[in-house]
Motif scaffolding. Sequence first.
Motif, short mmCIF file in Angstrom:
data_model
loop_
_atom_site.label_atom_id
_atom_site.label_comp_id
_atom_site.label_asym_id
_atom_site.label_seq_id
_atom_site.Cartn_x
_atom_site.Cartn_y
_atom_site.Cartn_z
N GLY A 1 0.73 -1.22 -0.37
CA GLY A 1 0.26 0.48 0.03
C GLY A 1 1.00 1.06 -0.24
O GLY A 1 0.88 2.31 -1.30
N LEU A 2 1.78 1.12 0.82
CA LEU A 2 3.01 2.92 1.50
C LEU A 2 3.36 2.45 -0.86
O LEU A 2 4.23 3.69 -1.32
N VAL B 1 2.34 1.77 -3.65
CA VAL B 1 1.58 1.94 -4.31
C VAL B 1 1.30 3.39 -4.15
O VAL B 1 1.38 4.28 -5.60
N THR B 2 0.83 4.19 -3.12
CA THR B 2 0.45 5.78 -2.52
C THR B 2 2.08 6.00 -2.66
O THR B 2 1.76 7.57 -3.78
N PHE B 3 3.59 5.87 -2.97
CA PHE B 3 4.33 6.79 -3.11
C PHE B 3 4.22 6.70 -4.65
O PHE B 3 4.87 7.61 -5.39
N ALA C 1 2.30 6.20 -6.77
CA ALA C 1 1.16 7.32 -7.19
C ALA C 1 1.40 9.27 -7.14
O ALA C 1 1.52 9.68 -7.84
N VAL C 2 1.72 9.63 -5.63
CA VAL C 2 2.69 10.72 -5.23
C VAL C 2 3.80 11.13 -6.73
O VAL C 2 3.89 12.13 -7.47
#
Length: 62
Positions: free
Chosen positions: A35-36, A38-40, A42-43
């Motif tokens: 999750g982290l 994928v979030t990284f 995306a950002v």
Amino acid sequence: MSDKDPKDEALSSQHGIVLTPEQLRGRRARNIAIGLGVTFLAVLFYAVTIVRLGGAVANRSI
């Protein structure tokens, strides 16, 4: 031939796979890491897009 009792096999197939607490913690840690990640990404993609487009995007006529 298997030493397992057919009743035990039928019972375990009804309940599915039972994970140990250690396996559950590992799964949770892996899920959080994914999750982290994928979030990284995306950002990062958002930031790279904004940088590449530059400030002129906000000043264009509509």
